[in-house]
Design a protein around this motif. Structure first.
Motif, PDB file in Angstrom:
ATOM      1  N   SER A   1       4.967  15.782 -16.987  1.00  0.00           N
ATOM      2  CA  SER A   1       4.348  17.107 -16.949  1.00  0.00           C
ATOM      3  C   SER A   1       5.397  18.179 -17.183  1.00  0.00           C
ATOM      4  O   SER A   1       6.522  18.099 -16.686  1.00  0.00           O
ATOM      5  CB  SER A   1       3.649  17.346 -15.611  1.00  0.00           C
ATOM      6  OG  SER A   1       4.574  17.455 -14.555  1.00  0.00           O
ATOM      7  N   VAL A   2       5.023  19.162 -17.980  1.00  0.00           N
ATOM      8  CA  VAL A   2       5.878  20.303 -18.288  1.00  0.00           C
ATOM      9  C   VAL A   2       5.237  21.541 -17.685  1.00  0.00           C
ATOM     10  O   VAL A   2       4.144  21.950 -18.097  1.00  0.00           O
ATOM     11  CB  VAL A   2       6.032  20.484 -19.818  1.00  0.00           C
ATOM     12  CG1 VAL A   2       6.857  21.725 -20.135  1.00  0.00           C
ATOM     13  CG2 VAL A   2       6.656  19.253 -20.432  1.00  0.00           C
ATOM     14  N   ASN A   3       5.867  22.099 -16.668  1.00  0.00           N
ATOM     15  CA  ASN A   3       5.292  23.241 -15.949  1.00  0.00           C
ATOM     16  C   ASN A   3       3.856  22.951 -15.511  1.00  0.00           C
ATOM     17  O   ASN A   3       2.984  23.816 -15.568  1.00  0.00           O
ATOM     18  CB  ASN A   3       5.332  24.508 -16.810  1.00  0.00           C
ATOM     19  CG  ASN A   3       6.752  24.976 -17.090  1.00  0.00           C
ATOM     20  OD1 ASN A   3       7.701  24.527 -16.451  1.00  0.00           O
ATOM     21  ND2 ASN A   3       6.903  25.861 -18.050  1.00  0.00           N
ATOM     22  N   GLY A   4       3.622  21.696 -15.118  1.00  0.00           N
ATOM     23  CA  GLY A   4       2.306  21.300 -14.620  1.00  0.00           C
ATOM     24  C   GLY A   4       1.342  20.807 -15.677  1.00  0.00           C
ATOM     25  O   GLY A   4       0.240  20.348 -15.352  1.00  0.00           O
ATOM     26  N   VAL A   5       1.713  20.858 -16.946  1.00  0.00           N
ATOM     27  CA  VAL A   5       0.853  20.404 -18.049  1.00  0.00           C
ATOM     28  C   VAL A   5       1.336  19.038 -18.515  1.00  0.00           C
ATOM     29  O   VAL A   5       2.498  18.881 -18.890  1.00  0.00           O
ATOM     30  CB  VAL A   5       0.883  21.399 -19.221  1.00  0.00           C
ATOM     31  CG1 VAL A   5      -0.023  20.909 -20.349  1.00  0.00           C
ATOM     32  CG2 VAL A   5       0.460  22.778 -18.758  1.00  0.00           C
ATOM     33  N   GLU A   6       0.447  18.055 -18.510  1.00  0.00           N
ATOM     34  CA  GLU A   6       0.844  16.682 -18.821  1.00  0.00           C
ATOM     35  C   GLU A   6       0.864  16.380 -20.319  1.00  0.00           C
ATOM     36  O   GLU A   6       0.136  16.980 -21.108  1.00  0.00           O
ATOM     37  CB  GLU A   6      -0.094  15.698 -18.114  1.00  0.00           C
ATOM     38  CG  GLU A   6       0.028  15.692 -16.600  1.00  0.00           C
ATOM     39  CD  GLU A   6      -0.702  14.529 -15.970  1.00  0.00           C
ATOM     40  OE1 GLU A   6      -1.542  13.904 -16.666  1.00  0.00           O
ATOM     41  OE2 GLU A   6      -0.413  14.230 -14.806  1.00  0.00           O
ATOM     42  N   GLY A   7       1.736  15.427 -20.670  1.00  0.00           N
ATOM     43  CA  GLY A   7       1.832  14.980 -22.048  1.00  0.00           C
ATOM     44  C   GLY A   7       2.544  13.643 -22.102  1.00  0.00           C
ATOM     45  O   GLY A   7       3.184  13.220 -21.130  1.00  0.00           O
ATOM     46  N   ASN A   8       2.432  12.942 -23.220  1.00  0.00           N
ATOM     47  CA  ASN A   8       3.110  11.657 -23.399  1.00  0.00           C
ATOM     48  C   ASN A   8       4.485  11.888 -24.016  1.00  0.00           C
ATOM     49  O   ASN A   8       4.620  12.609 -25.009  1.00  0.00           O
ATOM     50  CB  ASN A   8       2.285  10.735 -24.306  1.00  0.00           C
ATOM     51  CG  ASN A   8       0.992  10.288 -23.634  1.00  0.00           C
ATOM     52  OD1 ASN A   8       0.983  10.008 -22.442  1.00  0.00           O
ATOM     53  ND2 ASN A   8      -0.082  10.228 -24.400  1.00  0.00           N
ATOM     54  N   PHE A   9       5.514  11.282 -23.424  1.00  0.00           N
ATOM     55  CA  PHE A   9       6.885  11.444 -23.886  1.00  0.00           C
ATOM     56  C   PHE A   9       7.506  10.091 -24.177  1.00  0.00           C
ATOM     57  O   PHE A   9       7.308   9.140 -23.428  1.00  0.00           O
ATOM     58  CB  PHE A   9       7.739  12.139 -22.824  1.00  0.00           C
ATOM     59  CG  PHE A   9       7.505  13.619 -22.705  1.00  0.00           C
ATOM     60  CD1 PHE A   9       8.428  14.521 -23.215  1.00  0.00           C
ATOM     61  CD2 PHE A   9       6.371  14.109 -22.075  1.00  0.00           C
ATOM     62  CE1 PHE A   9       8.228  15.883 -23.102  1.00  0.00           C
ATOM     63  CE2 PHE A   9       6.153  15.468 -21.955  1.00  0.00           C
ATOM     64  CZ  PHE A   9       7.091  16.366 -22.470  1.00  0.00           C
ATOM     65  N   MET A  10       8.281  10.032 -25.260  1.00  0.00           N
ATOM     66  CA  MET A  10       9.073   8.854 -25.546  1.00  0.00           C
ATOM     67  C   MET A  10      10.488   9.093 -25.015  1.00  0.00           C
ATOM     68  O   MET A  10      11.062  10.163 -25.212  1.00  0.00           O
ATOM     69  CB  MET A  10       9.126   8.574 -27.046  1.00  0.00           C
ATOM     70  CG  MET A  10       9.845   7.257 -27.389  1.00  0.00           C
ATOM     71  SD  MET A  10       9.891   6.925 -29.168  1.00  0.00           S
ATOM     72  CE  MET A  10      11.249   7.978 -29.670  1.00  0.00           C
ATOM     73  N   ILE A  11      11.048   8.097 -24.335  1.00  0.00           N
ATOM     74  CA  ILE A  11      12.436   8.175 -23.895  1.00  0.00           C
ATOM     75  C   ILE A  11      13.312   7.805 -25.082  1.00  0.00           C
ATOM     76  O   ILE A  11      13.228   6.692 -25.602  1.00  0.00           O
ATOM     77  CB  ILE A  11      12.713   7.214 -22.724  1.00  0.00           C
ATOM     78  CG1 ILE A  11      11.702   7.429 -21.582  1.00  0.00           C
ATOM     79  CG2 ILE A  11      14.146   7.387 -22.235  1.00  0.00           C
ATOM     80  CD1 ILE A  11      11.805   8.762 -20.911  1.00  0.00           C
TER      81      ILE A  11
END
Length: 220
Positions: free
Chosen positions: A109-119
């Motif tokens: 989550s970025v500032n409370g907004v979720e998303g899919n991230f690749m490491i």
């Protein structure tokens, strides 16, 4: 990268000048220096103008160096007064299983907004897609400089922003630098500016293990 891509990236950078206060200030300082050089032939006041111009360019150069230094995790540059907060990573151990596509993906989550991230251990900076950045209220860093990033699709222009709160698993990061560009599509990446601030990260039996530094760890 072909020649056309290079020219396109340079053109994008030039178009970004009106949106960058720092670049505008640099152009103004150079113009002031030229004026000072012409006036100096007739008046001592021209020397004063040239001195002011040189000082302004020096301050701008220092600001650019400070911003670029933050991209290297070995240099923990933090100057909150000019919008460069300390980058902190804390929390507890987080385990991420290997995905079928051979990458490590995490829901963050970025500032409370979720998303899919690749490491991505090959990425210098954390990268945020424009749609997610908009939802999370991320704005280009005031006085920031546009940067050019090498991607699988060539070189793209991006702007740098600051993530107040980035959470993945049991890990929390604040003051995190991130690149944002329209050309990222819906692709988001956790880069080395986050991973290098951990105590360690390792792979065991196909699972990526992220461990914050002991002094920053928060008991679960």
């Amino acid at each position: 990268m072909d020649l056309a891509s290079t020219f396109s990236a340079i053109a994008d950078a030039l178009r970004a000048i009106p949106r960058s206060e720092l670049l505008l200030a640099a152009v103004a300082a150079m113009v002031l220096g030229w004026i000072g050089a012409m006036v100096a032939r007739r008046s001592a006041f021209g020397g004063v103008i040239r001195t002011v111009s040189s000082l302004a360019l020096g301050v701008i150069l220092l600001t650019v160096v400070l911003q670029l230094s933050r991209f290297d995790p070995r240099f923990d540059v933090a100057v909150p007064q000019i919008g460069l907060p300390e980058q902190v990573v804390s929390g507890g151990e987080t385990r991420i299983p290997l995905s079928p596509d051979g990458h490590y993906w995490v829901r963050a989550s970025v500032n409370g907004v979720e998303g899919n991230f690749m490491i991505d251990t090959g990425a210098t900076l954390t990268a945020i897609s424009a749609p997610l950045a908009e939802k999370a209220g991320l704005e280009p860093r005031r006085g920031g400089i546009p940067i050019l990033l090498g991607t699988a699709n060539g070189t793209v222009q991006a702007h740098v922003t600051t993530i107040d709160s980035l959470e993945l698993g049991n890990i929390r990061a604040s003051g995190t630098d991130a690149a944002v560009a329209e050309s990222f599509g819906d692709f988001n990446v956790i880069g080395m500016n986050v991973l290098a601030r951990l105590d360690e990260w390792r792979v065991k039996d196909g699972t990526l293990i992220l461990v914050p530094k002991a002094e920053d760890a928060i008991s679960e």
